[in-house]
Design a protein around this motif. Structure first.
Motif, PDB file in Angstrom:
ATOM      1  N   LEU A 103      23.847  35.888  40.226  1.00  0.00           N
ATOM      2  CA  LEU A 103      25.125  36.380  39.722  1.00  0.00           C
ATOM      3  C   LEU A 103      25.954  37.017  40.834  1.00  0.00           C
ATOM      4  O   LEU A 103      25.476  37.857  41.591  1.00  0.00           O
ATOM      5  CB  LEU A 103      24.878  37.416  38.621  1.00  0.00           C
ATOM      6  CG  LEU A 103      26.106  38.022  37.949  1.00  0.00           C
ATOM      7  CD1 LEU A 103      26.845  36.962  37.141  1.00  0.00           C
ATOM      8  CD2 LEU A 103      25.710  39.200  37.061  1.00  0.00           C
ATOM      9  N   VAL A 104      27.214  36.621  40.881  1.00  0.00           N
ATOM     10  CA  VAL A 104      28.183  37.210  41.810  1.00  0.00           C
ATOM     11  C   VAL A 104      29.365  37.728  41.003  1.00  0.00           C
ATOM     12  O   VAL A 104      29.972  36.983  40.216  1.00  0.00           O
ATOM     13  CB  VAL A 104      28.669  36.199  42.867  1.00  0.00           C
ATOM     14  CG1 VAL A 104      29.733  36.838  43.764  1.00  0.00           C
ATOM     15  CG2 VAL A 104      27.504  35.696  43.706  1.00  0.00           C
ATOM     16  N   LEU A 105      29.675  39.006  41.187  1.00  0.00           N
ATOM     17  CA  LEU A 105      30.822  39.638  40.544  1.00  0.00           C
ATOM     18  C   LEU A 105      31.625  40.349  41.625  1.00  0.00           C
ATOM     19  O   LEU A 105      31.068  41.111  42.418  1.00  0.00           O
ATOM     20  CB  LEU A 105      30.367  40.652  39.484  1.00  0.00           C
ATOM     21  CG  LEU A 105      29.544  40.102  38.314  1.00  0.00           C
ATOM     22  CD1 LEU A 105      28.856  41.246  37.570  1.00  0.00           C
ATOM     23  CD2 LEU A 105      30.434  39.318  37.357  1.00  0.00           C
ATOM     24  N   SER A 106      32.931  40.118  41.647  1.00  0.00           N
ATOM     25  CA  SER A 106      33.782  40.676  42.693  1.00  0.00           C
ATOM     26  C   SER A 106      34.893  41.524  42.106  1.00  0.00           C
ATOM     27  O   SER A 106      35.272  41.368  40.943  1.00  0.00           O
ATOM     28  CB  SER A 106      34.401  39.561  43.546  1.00  0.00           C
ATOM     29  OG  SER A 106      33.398  38.788  44.162  1.00  0.00           O
ATOM     30  N   TYR A 107      35.408  42.432  42.941  1.00  0.00           N
ATOM     31  CA  TYR A 107      36.570  43.231  42.576  1.00  0.00           C
ATOM     32  C   TYR A 107      37.479  43.299  43.789  1.00  0.00           C
ATOM     33  O   TYR A 107      37.060  43.726  44.864  1.00  0.00           O
ATOM     34  CB  TYR A 107      36.159  44.636  42.143  1.00  0.00           C
ATOM     35  CG  TYR A 107      37.328  45.515  41.751  1.00  0.00           C
ATOM     36  CD1 TYR A 107      37.920  45.371  40.500  1.00  0.00           C
ATOM     37  CD2 TYR A 107      37.837  46.464  42.628  1.00  0.00           C
ATOM     38  CE1 TYR A 107      38.994  46.162  40.126  1.00  0.00           C
ATOM     39  CE2 TYR A 107      38.904  47.258  42.261  1.00  0.00           C
ATOM     40  CZ  TYR A 107      39.480  47.107  41.024  1.00  0.00           C
ATOM     41  OH  TYR A 107      40.551  47.881  40.661  1.00  0.00           O
ATOM     42  N   GLY A 108      38.716  42.843  43.630  1.00  0.00           N
ATOM     43  CA  GLY A 108      39.650  42.842  44.751  1.00  0.00           C
ATOM     44  C   GLY A 108      39.204  41.968  45.898  1.00  0.00           C
ATOM     45  O   GLY A 108      39.509  42.241  47.067  1.00  0.00           O
ATOM     46  N   GLY A 109      38.470  40.908  45.593  1.00  0.00           N
ATOM     47  CA  GLY A 109      38.010  39.979  46.612  1.00  0.00           C
ATOM     48  C   GLY A 109      36.715  40.369  47.281  1.00  0.00           C
ATOM     49  O   GLY A 109      36.136  39.569  48.034  1.00  0.00           O
ATOM     50  N   GLY A 168      29.958  40.170  27.862  1.00  0.00           N
ATOM     51  CA  GLY A 168      30.989  39.144  27.750  1.00  0.00           C
ATOM     52  C   GLY A 168      32.389  39.668  27.952  1.00  0.00           C
ATOM     53  O   GLY A 168      33.372  38.972  27.671  1.00  0.00           O
ATOM     54  N   LEU A 169      32.508  40.891  28.483  1.00  0.00           N
ATOM     55  CA  LEU A 169      33.817  41.492  28.718  1.00  0.00           C
ATOM     56  C   LEU A 169      34.372  41.139  30.096  1.00  0.00           C
ATOM     57  O   LEU A 169      35.535  41.425  30.387  1.00  0.00           O
ATOM     58  CB  LEU A 169      33.722  43.017  28.597  1.00  0.00           C
ATOM     59  CG  LEU A 169      33.336  43.550  27.213  1.00  0.00           C
ATOM     60  CD1 LEU A 169      33.040  45.044  27.289  1.00  0.00           C
ATOM     61  CD2 LEU A 169      34.450  43.278  26.213  1.00  0.00           C
ATOM     62  N   LEU A 170      33.542  40.533  30.944  1.00  0.00           N
ATOM     63  CA  LEU A 170      33.930  40.217  32.310  1.00  0.00           C
ATOM     64  C   LEU A 170      33.308  38.892  32.709  1.00  0.00           C
ATOM     65  O   LEU A 170      32.117  38.673  32.482  1.00  0.00           O
ATOM     66  CB  LEU A 170      33.437  41.338  33.251  1.00  0.00           C
ATOM     67  CG  LEU A 170      33.735  41.209  34.733  1.00  0.00           C
ATOM     68  CD1 LEU A 170      35.236  41.351  34.979  1.00  0.00           C
ATOM     69  CD2 LEU A 170      32.969  42.287  35.509  1.00  0.00           C
ATOM     70  N   ARG A 171      34.115  38.019  33.281  1.00  0.00           N
ATOM     71  CA  ARG A 171      33.617  36.715  33.729  1.00  0.00           C
ATOM     72  C   ARG A 171      33.095  36.816  35.149  1.00  0.00           C
ATOM     73  O   ARG A 171      33.689  37.452  36.011  1.00  0.00           O
ATOM     74  CB  ARG A 171      34.732  35.661  33.658  1.00  0.00           C
ATOM     75  CG  ARG A 171      35.176  35.314  32.244  1.00  0.00           C
ATOM     76  CD  ARG A 171      34.054  34.663  31.443  1.00  0.00           C
ATOM     77  NE  ARG A 171      33.560  33.447  32.057  1.00  0.00           N
ATOM     78  CZ  ARG A 171      34.092  32.240  31.849  1.00  0.00           C
ATOM     79  NH1 ARG A 171      35.142  32.098  31.039  1.00  0.00           N
ATOM     80  NH2 ARG A 171      33.582  31.186  32.428  1.00  0.00           N
ATOM     81  N   GLN A 172      31.993  36.149  35.409  1.00  0.00           N
ATOM     82  CA  GLN A 172      31.400  36.162  36.734  1.00  0.00           C
ATOM     83  C   GLN A 172      32.155  35.233  37.681  1.00  0.00           C
ATOM     84  O   GLN A 172      32.792  34.271  37.249  1.00  0.00           O
ATOM     85  CB  GLN A 172      29.934  35.753  36.665  1.00  0.00           C
ATOM     86  CG  GLN A 172      29.686  34.310  36.247  1.00  0.00           C
ATOM     87  CD  GLN A 172      29.448  34.182  34.752  1.00  0.00           C
ATOM     88  OE1 GLN A 172      30.014  34.923  33.963  1.00  0.00           O
ATOM     89  NE2 GLN A 172      28.607  33.232  34.381  1.00  0.00           N
ATOM     90  N   ASP A 173      32.059  35.521  38.978  1.00  0.00           N
ATOM     91  CA  ASP A 173      32.611  34.623  39.993  1.00  0.00           C
ATOM     92  C   ASP A 173      31.745  33.374  40.117  1.00  0.00           C
ATOM     93  O   ASP A 173      32.257  32.265  40.256  1.00  0.00           O
ATOM     94  CB  ASP A 173      32.688  35.334  41.346  1.00  0.00           C
ATOM     95  CG  ASP A 173      33.692  36.465  41.343  1.00  0.00           C
ATOM     96  OD1 ASP A 173      34.834  36.252  41.750  1.00  0.00           O
ATOM     97  OD2 ASP A 173      33.320  37.576  40.902  1.00  0.00           O
ATOM     98  N   SER A 174      30.441  33.581  40.090  1.00  0.00           N
ATOM     99  CA  SER A 174      29.500  32.457  40.124  1.00  0.00           C
ATOM    100  C   SER A 174      28.166  32.946  39.596  1.00  0.00           C
ATOM    101  O   SER A 174      27.966  34.118  39.321  1.00  0.00           O
ATOM    102  CB  SER A 174      29.360  31.900  41.552  1.00  0.00           C
ATOM    103  OG  SER A 174      28.845  32.879  42.430  1.00  0.00           O
TER     104      SER A 174
END
Length: 248
Positions: A12-18, A54-60
């Protein structure tokens, strides 16, 4: 309550502001367990929780609930926040009834079911109070009742006791365990407090600083560990974090 669900996080990858907040995380939550996520500030604990809900979509990467991809919110996955998310114009009973309505319970049965849950969290006599008339601990009791009343199969809890005083916090921890034993479900609980993690968790997942993968996964013996065992486990968790930023 229905049996808890499994939750699986893969690469799982989750990002904020790139910038990556969570980077290539792998984690499996077993059905019916309490999994605690802990780690230093900014390590992505709450971000992971929101993605599981399910409130936030993952980057990958992938998030699965009982083998099915998580792409949006679901009645099977409830969320309890640190700050009271109760509707201020609804009474205690009405707030709990809302969860039952969303779960599809017919109107005729909602009142009795809401009152049962209110009793389970020790708020009998406060059914007609508005949230503004309740203490912080009482509002969290209502949140717990509302979060569980719709019979979710997993509940995500984002530092729900963090703003409470020590005595109320201990009381709420005890109530959560008692309620979970009576109404078993999967719980993913976020905290920055190591002792709280060890009091509540079947397992404790230690996240590293932002962008780092999982640092450790610690099994907590059941029944909940006595003080002597918690001391050793606490040291193990702190070692995994290099003694950074966790508050005792």
């Amino acid at each position: 309550m229905t049996a808890g669900m499994s939750l699986t996080v893969s690469d799982l990858v989750l990002s904020y502001g790139g910038a990556p907040v969570v980077n290539r995380l792998d984690l499996t939550v077993r059905p019916g367990e309490i999994m605690v996520l802990t780690g230093p500030s900014g390590c992505g604990k709450s971000t992971v929780l929101r993605a599981l809900a399910g409130l936030l979509r993952q980057d990958s990467g992938q998030i699965l609930a009982d083998g099915d991809p998580v792409t949006t919110t679901s009645r099977d996955r409830a969320m309890v926040f640190q700050d009271s998310a109760l509707l201020p114009w609804r009474t205690v009973r009405s707030n709990v009834e809302l969860a039952l309505k969303l779960a599809g319970l017919p109107r005729a049965g909602r009142r009795a079911e809401a009152l049962r849950w209110i009793a389970d969290v020790g708020l009998t006599g406060f059914e007609d109070y508005l949230p503004k008339s309740l203490s912080g601990g009482m509002r969290q009791r209502v949140q717990l009742a509302r979060g569980l009343a719709g019979n979710p199969r997993a509940v995500m809890m984002d530092e729900p006791f963090g703003a409470l005083d020590a005595q109320t916090r201990t009381s709420m921890q005890r109530l959560l365990i008692e309620t979970w034993r009576t109404h078993p479900t999967t719980i993913v609980f976020v905290t920055h407090d190591v002792d709280e993690a060890l009091r509540l968790g079947d397992r404790v997942a230690v996240l590293g600083r932002a962008g780092q993968p999982l640092r450790a996964l610690v099994d907590v013996p059941t029944p909940r560990s006595p003080d002597s065992e918690r001391t050793a486990l606490r040291a193990e968790i702190l070692a995994a974090l290099d003694n950074t930023e966790l508050i005792s």
